[in-house]
Write an enzyme that holds these catalytic residues in place. Structure first.
Site, mmCIF file in Angstrom:
data_model
loop_
_atom_site.group_PDB
_atom_site.id
_atom_site.type_symbol
_atom_site.label_atom_id
_atom_site.label_comp_id
_atom_site.label_asym_id
_atom_site.label_seq_id
_atom_site.Cartn_x
_atom_site.Cartn_y
_atom_site.Cartn_z
ATOM 1 C CB THR A 152 73.882 38.495 3.534
ATOM 2 O OG1 THR A 152 72.910 37.275 3.519
ATOM 3 C CG2 THR A 152 75.750 38.318 3.948
ATOM 4 C CD GLN B 260 79.109 27.283 3.072
ATOM 5 O OE1 GLN B 260 80.137 26.680 3.010
ATOM 6 N NE2 GLN B 260 79.228 28.295 4.237
ATOM 7 N N GLY C 212 69.757 24.853 8.906
ATOM 8 C CA GLY C 212 68.836 24.417 10.540
ATOM 9 C C GLY C 212 69.985 23.429 11.562
ATOM 10 C CE LYS C 213 74.500 24.136 7.353
ATOM 11 N NZ LYS C 213 73.867 24.802 6.775
ATOM 12 N N GLY D 194 60.720 23.727 15.545
ATOM 13 C CA GLY D 194 60.433 25.356 15.807
ATOM 14 C C GLY D 194 62.134 25.130 16.160
ATOM 15 C CG ASP E 285 70.932 29.492 5.058
ATOM 16 O OD1 ASP E 285 71.887 29.815 5.986
ATOM 17 O OD2 ASP E 285 70.540 30.418 5.006
ATOM 18 N NE ARG F 38 72.718 37.775 0.833
ATOM 19 C CZ ARG F 38 74.047 37.583 -0.041
ATOM 20 N NH1 ARG F 38 73.659 37.854 -1.036
ATOM 21 N NH2 ARG F 38 74.194 35.714 0.401
ATOM 22 C CB SER G 231 63.073 20.640 13.365
ATOM 23 O OG SER G 231 63.773 22.002 14.006
ATOM 24 C CB ALA H 48 78.676 28.718 8.098
ATOM 25 N N GLY H 49 76.373 30.954 8.796
ATOM 26 C CA GLY H 49 75.647 31.092 10.218
ATOM 27 C C GLY H 49 74.650 30.093 10.453
ATOM 28 C CG HIS H 50 76.531 26.982 11.038
ATOM 29 N ND1 HIS H 50 76.782 25.467 11.324
ATOM 30 C CD2 HIS H 50 76.031 27.442 9.942
ATOM 31 C CE1 HIS H 50 77.460 25.538 10.196
ATOM 32 N NE2 HIS H 50 76.929 26.293 8.937
ATOM 33 C CB THR H 51 70.687 30.567 13.964
ATOM 34 O OG1 THR H 51 70.618 30.578 13.177
ATOM 35 C CG2 THR H 51 70.096 30.849 14.958
HETATM 36 P P1 GDP Z 1 72.435 26.454 9.068
HETATM 37 O O1 GDP Z 1 72.780 27.758 8.331
HETATM 38 O O2 GDP Z 1 72.320 25.152 8.123
HETATM 39 O O3 GDP Z 1 72.890 25.864 10.617
HETATM 40 O O4 GDP Z 1 71.088 27.307 9.586
HETATM 41 P P2 GDP Z 1 70.775 28.553 9.715
HETATM 42 O O5 GDP Z 1 70.705 28.544 11.800
HETATM 43 O O6 GDP Z 1 71.275 29.681 8.796
HETATM 44 O O7 GDP Z 1 68.608 29.439 9.327
HETATM 45 C C1 GDP Z 1 67.339 27.887 10.395
HETATM 46 C C2 GDP Z 1 67.148 29.564 11.110
HETATM 47 O O8 GDP Z 1 65.402 28.749 11.443
HETATM 48 C C3 GDP Z 1 67.703 29.973 11.892
HETATM 49 O O9 GDP Z 1 67.186 31.016 12.405
HETATM 50 C C4 GDP Z 1 66.657 28.697 13.172
HETATM 51 O O10 GDP Z 1 66.376 29.497 14.477
HETATM 52 C C5 GDP Z 1 65.581 28.652 12.354
HETATM 53 N N1 GDP Z 1 64.630 27.109 12.565
HETATM 54 C C6 GDP Z 1 65.841 25.813 13.060
HETATM 55 N N2 GDP Z 1 65.238 25.020 13.153
HETATM 56 C C7 GDP Z 1 63.818 25.263 13.115
HETATM 57 C C8 GDP Z 1 61.998 25.088 12.662
HETATM 58 O O11 GDP Z 1 61.674 23.385 13.477
HETATM 59 N N3 GDP Z 1 61.486 26.018 12.792
HETATM 60 C C9 GDP Z 1 61.614 26.944 12.731
HETATM 61 N N4 GDP Z 1 60.109 27.713 12.971
HETATM 62 N N5 GDP Z 1 62.846 28.020 12.465
HETATM 63 C C10 GDP Z 1 63.526 26.824 13.193
HETATM 64 P P1 IMO Z 2 75.178 27.920 6.170
HETATM 65 O O1 IMO Z 2 75.867 27.118 6.319
HETATM 66 C C1 IMO Z 2 73.217 29.567 2.661
HETATM 67 C C2 IMO Z 2 75.876 30.958 -0.592
HETATM 68 C C3 IMO Z 2 75.869 32.859 -0.832
HETATM 69 C C4 IMO Z 2 76.209 33.005 -1.966
HETATM 70 C C5 IMO Z 2 77.237 31.561 -2.266
HETATM 71 C C6 IMO Z 2 78.218 31.959 -2.563
HETATM 72 O O2 IMO Z 2 74.735 29.250 6.876
HETATM 73 O O3 IMO Z 2 74.171 26.935 5.828
HETATM 74 P P2 IMO Z 2 80.185 32.920 -0.834
HETATM 75 O O4 IMO Z 2 80.097 33.816 -0.021
HETATM 76 O O5 IMO Z 2 80.050 30.661 -0.611
HETATM 77 O O6 IMO Z 2 81.119 32.316 -1.973
HETATM 78 O O7 IMO Z 2 78.817 32.562 -1.678
HETATM 79 O O8 IMO Z 2 77.072 30.129 -1.167
HETATM 80 N N1 IMO Z 2 76.262 30.919 0.837
HETATM 81 C C7 IMO Z 2 75.297 30.219 1.705
HETATM 82 N N2 IMO Z 2 73.326 30.492 1.853
HETATM 83 N N3 IMO Z 2 73.863 29.553 3.714
HETATM 84 C C8 IMO Z 2 74.984 29.112 4.121
HETATM 85 O O9 IMO Z 2 75.696 28.996 4.792
HETATM 86 C C9 IMO Z 2 76.221 29.790 2.642
HETATM 87 N N4 IMO Z 2 76.949 30.110 2.719
HETATM 88 C C10 IMO Z 2 77.346 30.689 0.801
HETATM 89 O O10 IMO Z 2 74.101 33.199 -0.486
HETATM 90 O O11 IMO Z 2 75.004 32.038 -3.260
HETATM 91 MG MG MG Z 3 72.842 29.282 8.293
#
Ligand code: GDP
Ligand code: IMO
Ligand code: MG
Length: 422
Positions: free
Chosen positions: A300, A223, A16-17, A413, A14, A302, A411, A40-43
């Site tokens: 999730t 991850q 910010g990939k 925002g 998470d 969480r 970054s 994974a959840g990439h925003t």
């Molecule tokens: P990823 O899994 O690495 O792609 O990251 P996620 O999307 O799970 O989580 C990153 C969160 O931070 C998302 O809600 C993004 O919209 C937000 N985000 C990314 N870059 C920035 C930043 O520079 N500032 C802020 N405030 N939010 C950001």
């Molecule tokens: P992105 O790509 C953050 C964490 C879970 C748990 C552990 C194992 O969005 O960064 P799993 O379902 O893979 O067996 O869970 O890994 N986890 C992540 N935490 N970002 C993720 O993906 C994750 N993918 C798995 O919360 O602790």
């Molecule tokens: Mg994520």
């Protein structure tokens, strides 16, 4: 021949990939996911809309780029098809830019049930998995029982599915868990049928042919390094190789084809799920980071655990990934702080150490912090590096000197435009 660049997370995911892959896609012809799955959840945020991608690479919104779901990825057909349907509402043509590896493994409904049953059986030692069936699917892959995307094109697919399902049902019975329901199975089979009409490819050939044509490729990690199956905080990790080596095995590229390695990290640190987190803040500062950073899981929902930046852990992640440049995310979240803590060493077995030891549980490791001055300035509207406050550039300099790698982007925002090149 061209090289493949890699972008990956250096913390516990998470970072910010998704956002940065989207920002960088204009420079690439092909974006390829190499591991993980719907955990994974990439925003991505642009033009006032927010999109969360789980299996689909984050280059999908650019009309010139192709997107590859590589062999190292595990796919839940139901989640995958739902994701595609959502994207089609925004742009119907996006599916034409997506190819899927025949060698990617399939997550069965029973894999999800096994994930839940295994977590329940672990009780207080549970991993805190995303319950997407990731662990059981990779176990079947390495156990040589798995079903792959290419199998759905074969005549014996149903037999092979039933064989694996029966094995899973026996395992579920031993956990005392419920069997798979007819609804789950029929939804899954419907999604499989939908996948048969998609662009399934021998992805290693696809990637190599792109390389031969001098196409520019970016491999997108899921991850983060500290969740890597080998180098993460085992057993509180995911089940795939999240580090740069995973791009080789997850796409079929040789190590001498790797070019730049972009390492993404937050200006602080978060973790979701169980497991050690030495610099976690369980106080109001941690709460403030969660609120200001909107730190709730993209997959999730969480709440994410929050803490200070951990520099020995970052340096470790840089080392095992061969990171060539760093991208610092979410600097704006720290805007209001008078002082910002960074962990620069630990106390381990009573001694000061500056590396990440074998055990990082809190009864073994205590963080040692340095406090740096905050910038107390709103960064969100800034677009030029010249505008950045001195305390922020000092913070970045401190990190660069500690880890020995330059920060090339910051970054400020969530939006695509809120990215400053240094
Ligand atoms: P990823 O899994 O690495 O792609 O990251 P996620 O999307 O799970 O989580 C990153 C969160 O931070 C998302 O809600 C993004 O919209 C937000 N985000 C990314 N870059 C920035 C930043 O520079 N500032 C802020 N405030 N939010 C950001
Ligand atoms: P992105 O790509 C953050 C964490 C879970 C748990 C552990 C194992 O969005 O960064 P799993 O379902 O893979 O067996 O869970 O890994 N986890 C992540 N935490 N970002 C993720 O993906 C994750 N993918 C798995 O919360 O602790
Ligand atoms: Mg994520």
């Amino acid at each position: 021949m061209n090289h493949v660049d890699i972008l990956l997370g250096l913390q516990w995911g998470d970072e910010g990939k998704g956002k940065i892959v989207d920002v960088l896609t204009r420079q690439y012809d092909l974006i390829a996911r190499f591991q993980g799955g719907p955990n994974a959840g990439h925003t991505l945020e642009f033009e006032g809309h927010k999109h969360v991608l789980h299996t689909i690479p984050s280059g999908i919104f650019h009309s010139e780029a192709m997107n590859v779901v590589g062999n190292g990825v595990v796919i839940d057909p139901v989640i995958f098809c739902r994701e595609i349907e959502e994207l089609k509402k925004i742009e119907p043509a996006c599916v034409d830019r997506l190819v899927i590896s025949r060698k990617a493994h399939l997550i069965l409904p029973t894999h999800r049930l096994l994930d839940a049953a295994s977590e329940q059986a672990k009780g207080k030692y549970k991993i805190g998995s995303t319950l997407k069936g990731i662990g059981p699917t990779y176990m079947d892959k390495t156990g040589r029982n798995g079903l792959r995307v290419g199998d759905i094109e074969m005549d014996d697919f149903n037999d092979r599915y039933n064989q694996l399902k029966e094995k899973h049902q026996r395992m579920l019975a031993s956990f005392g868990a419920d069997e798979v329901s007819k609804e789950m199975e029929s939804g899954w089979m419907k999604a499989i049928e939908q996948m048969r009409g998609m662009h399934l490819v021998d992805s290693e050939e696809f990637v190599h042919s792109a390389l031969e044509k001098e196409k520019k490729i970016l491999a997108e990690g899921a991850q983060g390094a500290l969740l890597d199956i080998d180098f993460g905080t085992y057993p509180f990790v995911t089940s795939s190789t999240t580090t740069a080596a995973g791009a080789c095995t997850g796409l079929g590229i040789a190590p001498n084809r790797i070019g730049k390695v972009f390492g993404i990290f937050k200006a602080y640190c978060t973790r979701v799920g169980s497991g050690p987190f030495p610099s976690e803040l369980l106080d109001e500062t941690g709460e403030m980071l969660r609120e200001a950073g909107r730190e709730f899981g993209s997959t999730t929902g969480r709440p994410r655990r929050c803490g200070w930046l951990d520099l020995p852990a970052l340096r470790y992640a840089i080392k095992i990934n061969g990171v060539t440049e760093l991208i610092m995310m979410k600097a704006d979240v720290l805007d209001t702080l008078d002082q910002i803590g960074v962990c620069t060493a630990y106390t381990y077995k009573g001694k000061k150490v500056s590396h990440l030891p074998y055990r990082v549980e809190e009864d073994w490791v205590q963080p040692i912090y340095e406090m740096l001055p905050g910038w107390k300035t709103e960064l969100t509207g800034m677009t030029e590096k010249e505008a950045l406050p001195a305390a922020l550039t000092d913070y970045i300099k401190f990190i660069e000197e500690f880890v020995g790698i330059p920060v090339s982007m910051v970054s400020v925002g969530p939006d695509r435009t809120q990215t400053i090149r240094l």
